[in-house]
Scaffold this motif. Structure first.
Motif, mmCIF file in Angstrom:
data_model
loop_
_atom_site.group_PDB
_atom_site.id
_atom_site.type_symbol
_atom_site.label_atom_id
_atom_site.label_comp_id
_atom_site.label_asym_id
_atom_site.label_seq_id
_atom_site.Cartn_x
_atom_site.Cartn_y
_atom_site.Cartn_z
ATOM 1 N N THR A 110 0.827 -1.205 0.000
ATOM 2 C CA THR A 110 0.000 0.000 0.000
ATOM 3 C C THR A 110 0.866 1.261 0.000
ATOM 4 O O THR A 110 0.611 2.208 -0.747
ATOM 5 C CB THR A 110 -0.943 -0.036 1.228
ATOM 6 N N ASP B 202 -7.554 -4.649 -1.865
ATOM 7 C CA ASP B 202 -7.436 -5.352 -0.580
ATOM 8 C C ASP B 202 -8.676 -5.012 0.238
ATOM 9 O O ASP B 202 -8.741 -3.976 0.892
ATOM 10 C CB ASP B 202 -6.164 -4.922 0.161
ATOM 11 N N ARG C 109 -9.561 -6.037 5.052
ATOM 12 C CA ARG C 109 -9.710 -5.252 6.292
ATOM 13 C C ARG C 109 -10.141 -3.840 5.924
ATOM 14 O O ARG C 109 -9.651 -3.271 4.943
ATOM 15 C CB ARG C 109 -8.368 -5.121 7.008
ATOM 16 N N GLN D 252 -6.367 3.172 4.662
ATOM 17 C CA GLN D 252 -4.942 3.493 4.499
ATOM 18 C C GLN D 252 -4.650 3.895 3.051
ATOM 19 O O GLN D 252 -3.936 4.865 2.789
ATOM 20 C CB GLN D 252 -4.108 2.264 4.891
ATOM 21 N N ASP E 242 -4.203 -2.341 -5.640
ATOM 22 C CA ASP E 242 -3.723 -2.947 -4.389
ATOM 23 C C ASP E 242 -4.360 -4.339 -4.286
ATOM 24 O O ASP E 242 -5.440 -4.572 -4.832
ATOM 25 C CB ASP E 242 -4.179 -2.075 -3.204
HETATM 26 MG MG LIG Z 1 -1.791 -2.981 2.314
#
Ligand SMILES: [Mg+2]
Ligand SMILES: Nc1nc2c(ncn2[C@@H]2O[C@H](COP(=O)(O)OP(=O)(O)OP(=O)(O)O)[C@@H](O)[C@H]2O)c(=O)[nH]1
Length: 349
Positions: free
Chosen positions: A161, A184, A187, A193, A236
C-alpha cells in the motif's frame, strides 16, 4: 561450508534483532526529531543523495567491512577471498550469487594480473554491476503505451500500500493521470490506508466496502480507468488471507478479470518484498512466481537493513528484474532501481 554459512547468518540475524530491540526506544525519539526537522528549512537532497542515505546501513554492512579487510592484507591470497565471501554472505547476497562473485573476482585478478589488494575494490564494484545487469528484461517499469495497469502483490506487511501511494505520487508528478483500485478488501483499515495515500498523492481511488469481492473492485477500477481515460491504474491486493490457497485463488480471479476486461492495457505485475526479511523474501518471491506472472520486483525497507545485498540474490535467483526500491517511509522514498547508482551508492565514500 554451507553449515558454517548458516550458523553465521543466524548469529548475524540474532545480533540485528537485539540491536533493533535495543534501539526501539531511541528510534521514537529520533523519529520525533525528524518530523520536527521536516518543517524547518532543510537542504533538499538529490535523488542519489536520498539513495545514499537510504543505503547507509548497507554501506556499513558491506563496504566498510570490505574496506577493513582490504586494508588488513598485504597481498591477494585465498584467505582474503574467504573473508570477502563471508561479508557478502552476511549481507544476504545468497550463497550462489556469492560463489559466483568470488569465482569471477579470482578470474579477473588472474586475467588482469592484478597485484595490489586495493584494486579489488573496483573489481568488486564492476562485478556487482555486471550481476545486477545480467537479467533478461530491463529494470525500467513498463507502463508505456497507456493505458497501463499495475497489479501490486505480496504477503502482508511488506509495503504494498505504501509503495502504491509513493508510486501514484511520482507518476502524477510526471504528468500521468493515475487511478488507484483498493483491491485489498480484507480489512477496512486497508481501504482507509489506501484512501489516505490517494489523498496525499492527489489521485482518485475506486473502493468498495470491507469484505466485498476484490475482483469486482478491480473490474470497477478498469471501467473507471477507461471512462476517465486514465494513463495508469494501480491495483492494491490483499496480502493477508486465511491461507495461501485463498490468496492465490483470489489473485487468479483478479488476473482473469484483467485479461478479460483490459487485455489492451500494458501490464506490469509487481511483487513487493521486504528487504529486511532477507532470504525469506526470496522464498516468498518463489511462491508468488509460481502463481502469477511477475514482471518486476519492488524491494522495500532497504533503509532498515544492513543486508541490502539481498537485491542481488532476489534478482539473480528469480531472474526477475528489481524495478523499484523503497528507501524510507516518506512519499518521495521510492526510486527506480538503477544497478549503476545502487552500487555507486553503497560504495560511496
Ligand atoms: Mg496494504
Ligand atoms: N523504512 C521503511 N518502511 C517502509 C518502506 N515501505 C513500507 N514501509 C513500512 O512498512 C509498513 C507496512 O507497509 P504497508 O504498505 O502497509 O504494507 P502492505 O504490504 O500493504 O501490508 P498489508 O496491507 O497488511 O498486506 C508501514 O509501516 C510502512 O510505512 C520503506 O521503504 N522503508
Amino acid at each position: 561450508m554451507l553449515k558454517k554459512f548458516f550458523k553465521m547468518i543466524k548469529k548475524e540475524n540474532d545480533l540485528e534483532q537485539k540491536e533493533n530491540d535495543l534501539s526501539q526506544e531511541k528510534e521514537t525519539v529520533v523519529e520525533e526529531k525528524i518530523e520536527q526537522s521536516n518543517d524547518e528549512e532543510k537542504p533538499k537532497l538529490s535523488l542519489f543523495g536520498r539513495l545514499k542515505q537510504g543505503l547507509e546501513k548497507t554501506r556499513k554492512g558491506i563496504t566498510e567491512k570490505v574496506d577493513t579487510i582490504l586494508k588488513s592484507y598485504q597481498k591477494i591470497d585465498e584467505e582474503l577471498f574467504e573473508e570477502l565471501e563471508e561479508v557478502l554472505i552476511t549481507a544476504d547476497m545468497g550463497v550462489n550469487t556469492t560463489m559466483r562473485i568470488i569465482e569471477d573476482l579470482k578470474d579477473k585478478v588472474k586475467e588482469k594480473k592484478i597485484k595490489e589488494v586495493f584494486e579489488i575494490r573496483e573489481l568488486l564494484k564492476e562485478e556487482l554491476k555486471e550481476i545486477l545487469t545480467d537479467v533478461e528484461s530491463d529494470n525500467k517499469i513498463n507502463i508505456e503505451p497507456s493505458p497501463a495497469i499495475i497489479l501490486v502483490v505480496g504477503v502482508n506487511g511488506v509495503g504494498k500500500t505504501t509503495t502504491i501511494g509513493k508510486l501514484a505520487y511520482r507518476l502524477k508528478k510526471e504528468g500521468k493521470k493515475v487511478l488507484i483500485a483498493a483491491g485489498d478488501t480484507f480489512r477496512a483499515a486497508a481501504i482507509d490506508q489506501l484512501q489516505e495515500w490517494a489523498n496525499r498523492a492527489g489521485v482518485e481511488i475506486i473502493a468498495h466496502k470491507e469484505g466485498s469481492d476484490p475482483a469486482a473492485v478491480i473490474f470497477d477500477g478498469i471501467q473507471a480507468a477507461k471512462a476517465r481515460k486514465a494513463d495508469v491504474l494501480i491495483c492494491d491486493t490483499a496480502g493477508r488471507l486465511h491461507n495461501k490457497k485463498n490468496l492465490m485463488n483470489e489473485l487468479n480471479k483478479i488476473f482473469r478479470i484483467v485479461e478479460r476486461e483490459f487485455s489492451e492495457a500494458t501490464r506490469e505485475v509487481l511483487l513487493v518484498v521486504d528487504a529486511t526479511t532477507g532470504q525469506n523474501a526470496i522464498m516468498q518471491a518463489k511462491v508468488f512466481k509460481e502463481a502469477c506472472d511477475i514482471t518486476g520486483i519492488v524491494l522495500t525497507k532497504l533503509d532498515g537493513t544492513a543486508k541490502g545485498g539481498v537485491v542481488l540474490a532476489v534478482q539473480s535467483e528469480l531472474n526477475v528484474p528489481v524495478k523499484l526500491v523503497g528507501v524510507g517511509e516518506r512519499i518521495e522514498d521510492l526510486q527506480d532501481f538503477d544497478p549503476q547508482n545502487f552500487v555507486e551508492a553503497i560504495f560511496a565514500e
